[in-house]
Scaffold this motif. Structure first.
Motif, PDB file in Angstrom:
ATOM      1  N   ASP A 150     -43.067 -33.048  -9.659  1.00 27.85           N
ATOM      2  CA  ASP A 150     -41.744 -33.667  -9.665  1.00 27.85           C
ATOM      3  C   ASP A 150     -41.016 -33.336 -10.962  1.00 27.85           C
ATOM      4  OD1 ASP A 150     -39.662 -35.184  -8.740  1.00 27.85           O
ATOM      5  OD2 ASP A 150     -40.691 -37.114  -8.875  1.00 27.85           O
ATOM      6  N   ASN A 151     -39.685 -33.394 -10.927  1.00 29.97           N
ATOM      7  CA  ASN A 151     -38.904 -33.099 -12.126  1.00 29.97           C
ATOM      8  C   ASN A 151     -37.871 -34.179 -12.430  1.00 29.97           C
ATOM      9  OD1 ASN A 151     -37.047 -32.646 -10.116  1.00 29.97           O
ATOM     10  ND2 ASN A 151     -36.785 -30.453 -10.522  1.00 29.97           N
ATOM     11  N   ALA A 152     -38.030 -35.356 -11.839  1.00 26.35           N
ATOM     12  CA  ALA A 152     -37.086 -36.451 -12.076  1.00 26.35           C
ATOM     13  C   ALA A 152     -37.837 -37.774 -12.023  1.00 26.35           C
ATOM     14  CB  ALA A 152     -35.955 -36.419 -11.046  1.00 26.35           C
ATOM     15  N   VAL A 153     -37.190 -38.828 -12.503  1.00 26.76           N
ATOM     16  CA  VAL A 153     -37.779 -40.161 -12.481  1.00 26.76           C
ATOM     17  C   VAL A 153     -36.918 -41.066 -11.606  1.00 26.76           C
ATOM     18  CG1 VAL A 153     -38.724 -39.893 -14.802  1.00 26.76           C
ATOM     19  CG2 VAL A 153     -36.486 -40.961 -14.511  1.00 26.76           C
ATOM     20  N   ASP A 154     -37.494 -42.156 -11.128  1.00 26.77           N
ATOM     21  CA  ASP A 154     -36.704 -43.171 -10.438  1.00 26.77           C
ATOM     22  C   ASP A 154     -37.401 -44.520 -10.560  1.00 26.77           C
ATOM     23  OD1 ASP A 154     -38.584 -43.531  -8.258  1.00 26.77           O
ATOM     24  OD2 ASP A 154     -37.731 -41.787  -7.262  1.00 26.77           O
ATOM     25  N   VAL A 155     -36.726 -45.577 -10.122  1.00 30.67           N
ATOM     26  CA  VAL A 155     -37.252 -46.928 -10.339  1.00 30.67           C
ATOM     27  C   VAL A 155     -38.470 -47.217  -9.463  1.00 30.67           C
ATOM     28  CG1 VAL A 155     -35.046 -47.859 -11.131  1.00 30.67           C
ATOM     29  CG2 VAL A 155     -35.592 -47.938  -8.694  1.00 30.67           C
ATOM     30  N   GLU A 156     -38.556 -46.582  -8.286  1.00 31.24           N
ATOM     31  CA  GLU A 156     -39.716 -46.816  -7.431  1.00 31.24           C
ATOM     32  C   GLU A 156     -40.978 -46.277  -8.092  1.00 31.24           C
ATOM     33  OE1 GLU A 156     -41.463 -45.852  -2.947  1.00 31.24           O
ATOM     34  OE2 GLU A 156     -39.671 -44.796  -3.675  1.00 31.24           O
ATOM     35  N   TYR A 157     -40.949 -45.026  -8.529  1.00 29.72           N
ATOM     36  CA  TYR A 157     -42.129 -44.465  -9.174  1.00 29.72           C
ATOM     37  C   TYR A 157     -42.412 -45.140 -10.512  1.00 29.72           C
ATOM     38  CZ  TYR A 157     -42.615 -40.792  -5.691  1.00 29.72           C
ATOM     39  OH  TYR A 157     -42.827 -40.114  -4.521  1.00 29.72           O
ATOM     40  N   THR A 158     -41.385 -45.697 -11.132  1.00 30.48           N
ATOM     41  CA  THR A 158     -41.612 -46.443 -12.364  1.00 30.48           C
ATOM     42  C   THR A 158     -42.433 -47.694 -12.082  1.00 30.48           C
ATOM     43  OG1 THR A 158     -39.583 -45.584 -13.358  1.00 30.48           O
ATOM     44  CG2 THR A 158     -40.474 -47.622 -14.293  1.00 30.48           C
ATOM     45  N   PHE A 159     -42.158 -48.348 -10.959  1.00 31.95           N
ATOM     46  CA  PHE A 159     -42.994 -49.491 -10.571  1.00 31.95           C
ATOM     47  C   PHE A 159     -44.429 -49.045 -10.337  1.00 31.95           C
ATOM     48  CE2 PHE A 159     -45.121 -51.851  -7.197  1.00 31.95           C
ATOM     49  CZ  PHE A 159     -45.141 -53.132  -7.742  1.00 31.95           C
ATOM     50  N   TYR A 160     -44.619 -47.932  -9.638  1.00 27.72           N
ATOM     51  CA  TYR A 160     -45.977 -47.463  -9.353  1.00 27.72           C
ATOM     52  C   TYR A 160     -46.705 -47.070 -10.636  1.00 27.72           C
ATOM     53  CZ  TYR A 160     -44.332 -47.048  -4.513  1.00 27.72           C
ATOM     54  OH  TYR A 160     -43.810 -47.294  -3.273  1.00 27.72           O
ATOM     55  N   GLY A 161     -45.993 -46.407 -11.546  1.00 25.19           N
ATOM     56  CA  GLY A 161     -46.630 -46.021 -12.793  1.00 25.19           C
ATOM     57  C   GLY A 161     -47.051 -47.214 -13.621  1.00 25.19           C
ATOM     58  N   LEU A 162     -46.118 -48.146 -13.815  1.00 20.66           N
ATOM     59  CA  LEU A 162     -46.438 -49.359 -14.569  1.00 20.66           C
ATOM     60  C   LEU A 162     -47.507 -50.176 -13.862  1.00 20.66           C
ATOM     61  CD1 LEU A 162     -42.815 -50.383 -15.583  1.00 20.66           C
ATOM     62  CD2 LEU A 162     -44.631 -49.604 -17.142  1.00 20.66           C
ATOM     63  N   GLY A 163     -47.392 -50.240 -12.528  1.00 28.00           N
ATOM     64  CA  GLY A 163     -48.365 -51.025 -11.765  1.00 28.00           C
ATOM     65  C   GLY A 163     -49.772 -50.476 -11.891  1.00 28.00           C
ATOM     66  N   THR A 164     -49.913 -49.152 -11.873  1.00 30.42           N
ATOM     67  CA  THR A 164     -51.235 -48.548 -12.024  1.00 30.42           C
ATOM     68  C   THR A 164     -51.797 -48.817 -13.417  1.00 30.42           C
ATOM     69  OG1 THR A 164     -50.586 -46.799 -10.483  1.00 30.42           O
ATOM     70  CG2 THR A 164     -52.579 -46.443 -11.777  1.00 30.42           C
ATOM     71  N   LEU A 165     -50.969 -48.619 -14.439  1.00 31.85           N
ATOM     72  CA  LEU A 165     -51.431 -48.881 -15.804  1.00 31.85           C
ATOM     73  C   LEU A 165     -51.807 -50.348 -15.983  1.00 31.85           C
ATOM     74  CD1 LEU A 165     -48.863 -46.781 -17.865  1.00 31.85           C
ATOM     75  CD2 LEU A 165     -51.241 -46.199 -17.360  1.00 31.85           C
TER      76      LEU A 165
END
Length: 327
Positions: free
Chosen positions: A306-321
């Motif tokens: 991927d080459n962009a960010v969004d709020v959905e993947y931000t939830f998944y990233g934070l949620g995993t951490l």
């Protein structure tokens, strides 16, 4: 309750009623894990999420324009970081109020309900305060319009067959309404019909090979219904463990896809931890994978591709951490 100094949400006052136990457990476990993350990391993503709010109070995906689905993910991420504030929630409540009368898919309806709860907890306007007294009946009727002949639920009304994912979402929507899922036994039978010999579950009936996300949805549903057997638990743990990307460290959507993604990584990690399968997770490898997808200015990409960010993947990233930190 509201903090008198900055109106930040006190997450420990989230309703702990049995009807909301799944969402409550998810929220509290992620929140407790997020508290252990470095302050600079949390602050970076709070700034990103705050900057992502649109003038109308909603949040958008990559296509632009405020969207109920992405608004729900942004609010859930901010709640995890204990960073919902009254002003932001009031603005989002205004956006939600404008969407009350609009037709919605099952996903949008679930996102609306979750968002309405979160903005109220964060000090915003109660979006449903002026709704008719029978609004729960009306929402229930709308949900039942998504019921399918096979006993499940679909994305849209009057669909011929059900979806594993949407059946799970609608079960959670009923939890928010504090009502039991109608004809629960039929829904359980439907979910079990999506189980496959590889140990996982599929999204639609014709599929023969399981995927990470429908399996996580199926397990989530069966958990809400207290219908997970030891045999199902063992086979699902084995299935999830086989989805790891040895090269990247994250998890793949299915065993035919060569690369990992953040959605699948979050759902697999959360599900394994819920099923006492945490010993099958290489914690450091997963953490390294997730951090490799973090943008310096905040936000997360969906994968190394991927080459962009969004709020959905931000939830998944934070949620995993957060899930790993809690572990």
């Amino acid at each position: 309750m509201m903090d008198s100094s900055n109106h930040a949400m006190n997450p420990h006052n989230i309703d702990d009623s049995p009807a909301k136990i799944y969402l409550h457990s998810l929220t509290m476990r992620l929140l407790e894990g997020a508290e252990k993350l470095p302050a600079h990391l949390r602050d970076r993503h709070v700034r990103y999420l705050n900057a992502s709010q649109n003038p109308d109070g909603g949040y958008s995906g990559r296509a632009g324009g405020s969207d109920l689905y992405y608004t729900g993910f942004a609010l859930r991420a901010l709640a995890m970081l204990q960073s919902l504030d009254m002003d932001r929630c009031t603005r989002t409540a205004n956006f939600l109020t404008q969407r009350i009368q609009q037709p919605a898919s099952a996903i949008d309806l679930f996102s609306f309900l979750v968002s309405s709860v979160l903005v109220t907890l964060g000090g915003g306007t109660d979006v449903l305060a002026a709704a008719p007294a029978d609004w729960r009946d009306r929402v229930s009727a709308t949900l039942e319009a998504h019921r399918t002949p096979d006993g499940g639920y679909a994305k849209l009304p009057n669909s011929p067959s059900g979806s594993t994912y949407h059946t799970f979402l609608i079960a959670l929507a009923y939890q928010i309404l504090e009502r039991p899922l109608p004809n629960l036994d039929q829904a359980i039978t439907f979910i079990l019909s999506r189980r496959r010999d590889d140990g996982g579950f599929v999204e639609i009936a014709p599929m023969r090979r399981s995927g990470a996300n429908p399996t996580a949805a199926a397990i989530g549903f069966l958990e809400t219904a207290s219908a997970i057997t030891p045999e199902i638990r063992t086979s699902v743990v084995d299935f999830f463990a086989g989805l790891v990307s040895e090269f990247e460290g994250g998890y793949r959507a299915n065993d035919r896809i060569p690369t990992a993604d953040l959605l699948s990584t979050f759902t697999v990690v959360w599900s394994l931890l819920q099923m006492n399968g945490g010993d099958r997770i290489d914690l450091e490898a997963v953490r390294s994978y997730v951090l490799s997808l973090e943008a310096k200015a905040g936000g997360f990409q969906g994968g190394l591709w991927d080459n962009a960010v969004d709020v959905e993947y931000t939830f998944y990233g934070l949620g995993t951490l957060a899930a790993l930190a809690g572990r």
